[in-house]
Design a protein around this motif. Structure first.
Motif, PDB file in Angstrom:
ATOM      1  N   GLY A 124       0.809  -1.203   0.000  1.00  0.00           N
ATOM      2  CA  GLY A 124       0.000   0.000   0.000  1.00  0.00           C
ATOM      3  C   GLY A 124       0.845   1.258   0.000  1.00  0.00           C
ATOM      4  O   GLY A 124       1.952   1.269   0.529  1.00  0.00           O
ATOM      5  N   GLY A 125       0.320   2.334  -0.603  1.00  0.00           N
ATOM      6  CA  GLY A 125       1.066   3.582  -0.640  1.00  0.00           C
ATOM      7  C   GLY A 125       2.190   3.568  -1.638  1.00  0.00           C
ATOM      8  O   GLY A 125       3.062   4.444  -1.598  1.00  0.00           O
ATOM      9  N   ASN A 126       2.178   2.585  -2.554  1.00  0.00           N
ATOM     10  CA  ASN A 126       3.209   2.491  -3.593  1.00  0.00           C
ATOM     11  C   ASN A 126       4.603   2.409  -2.975  1.00  0.00           C
ATOM     12  O   ASN A 126       5.533   3.100  -3.390  1.00  0.00           O
ATOM     13  N   ILE A 127       4.730   1.556  -1.969  1.00  0.00           N
ATOM     14  CA  ILE A 127       5.994   1.361  -1.263  1.00  0.00           C
ATOM     15  C   ILE A 127       6.434  -0.078  -1.479  1.00  0.00           C
ATOM     16  O   ILE A 127       5.623  -1.001  -1.431  1.00  0.00           O
ATOM     17  N   GLN A 128       7.724  -0.278  -1.713  1.00  0.00           N
ATOM     18  CA  GLN A 128       8.240  -1.632  -1.814  1.00  0.00           C
ATOM     19  C   GLN A 128       8.756  -2.061  -0.442  1.00  0.00           C
ATOM     20  O   GLN A 128       9.628  -1.404   0.135  1.00  0.00           O
ATOM     21  N   TYR A 129       8.181  -3.160   0.044  1.00  0.00           N
ATOM     22  CA  TYR A 129       8.520  -3.692   1.360  1.00  0.00           C
ATOM     23  C   TYR A 129       9.442  -4.898   1.204  1.00  0.00           C
ATOM     24  O   TYR A 129       9.328  -5.663   0.244  1.00  0.00           O
ATOM     25  N   PHE A 130      10.315  -5.064   2.196  1.00  0.00           N
ATOM     26  CA  PHE A 130      11.304  -6.133   2.155  1.00  0.00           C
ATOM     27  C   PHE A 130      11.158  -7.068   3.347  1.00  0.00           C
ATOM     28  O   PHE A 130      10.785  -6.649   4.452  1.00  0.00           O
TER      29      PHE A 130
END
Lengths: 110, 113
Positions: B98-104
């Motif tokens: 969500g929020g155009n975030i790349q999560y790792f």
């Protein structure tokens, strides 16, 4: 070819000594520039996304800015807990992945 | 946001063997990404895994060395095959959330002896 370069590679600061980290980029069609923090043994943790030149974002002691050629991560009055590697990455029109710079390893001494 | 779990968190392997790394996401996603982070280096994309199709590999990475599975919209595996000491790295899974975030994920720290 798209390039992302971070400087300096390493930075040692005394607690309270403000400074800036640089991320310069040469890309076609920037959709966004990301800043991450990475602690040893952990995955990158999202800090900011900047989308257009002139944009600024702040979080606690960190402030990120963006121009058409580079981004700065300003650290005001850092504390030892700010010690980490800071990564910038670009998201471009062609593709769905991030391209990362080499990172800046920040060490803040008490 | 997206919560990503990776297994194992670390492993020590012998030369010539293979290791399969698992990545589980708490929501359905179209694309999952696999990155490699060599000691003291930044992140390099290995491949993009799409559900229902072959993974797309970046230059310098091949399917025989890094086969990827993507059986459903929340899970993927990366296998590091016929390992050599040069494969010692941190392997990271990521997704767009969500929020155009790349999560790792937290990563898998691999050491090859």
């Amino acid at each position: 070819e798209d390039q992302v370069t971070q400087s300096p590679e390493a930075l040692r600061l005394q607690e309270g000594e403000s400074s800036s980290l640089n991320c310069s980029y040469t890309v076609s069609g920037l959709r966004g520039l990301f800043w991450y923090r990475q602690d040893p043994g952990k995955g990158p943790e999202f800090l900011f996304t900047l989308y257009s030149a002139g944009e600024e974002k702040e979080k606690e002691r960190l402030k990120a800015t963006l121009t058409k050629k580079e981004s700065f991560l300003h650290i005001t009055a850092p504390k030892p807990e700010d010690s980490a590697t800071y990564l910038c990455a670009v998201y471009i029109n062609a593709g769905n992945m991030l391209t990362f710079g080499g990172g800046t390893r920040l060490m803040v001494k008490p | 946001s997206a919560v990503i779990s990776q297994k194992p968190s670390r492993d020590i392997c012998q030369r010539g063997t293979s290791l399969t790394i698992q990545c589980q996401v708490d929501s359905q996603v179209t694309m999952m990404f696999w990155y490699r982070q060599q000691p003291g280096q930044s992140l390099t994309l290995i491949a993009t895994a799409n559900q229902g199709s072959e993974a797309t590999y970046e230059s310098g990475f091949v399917i025989d060395k890094f086969p990827i599975s993507r059986p459903n919209l929340t899970f993927s595996t990366l296998t590091v095959s016929n390992m050599s000491p040069e494969d010692s790295s941190i392997y990271l899974c990521s997704v767009w959330g969500g929020g155009n975030i790349q999560y790792f994920g937290a990563g898998t720290r691999l050491s090859v002896l």
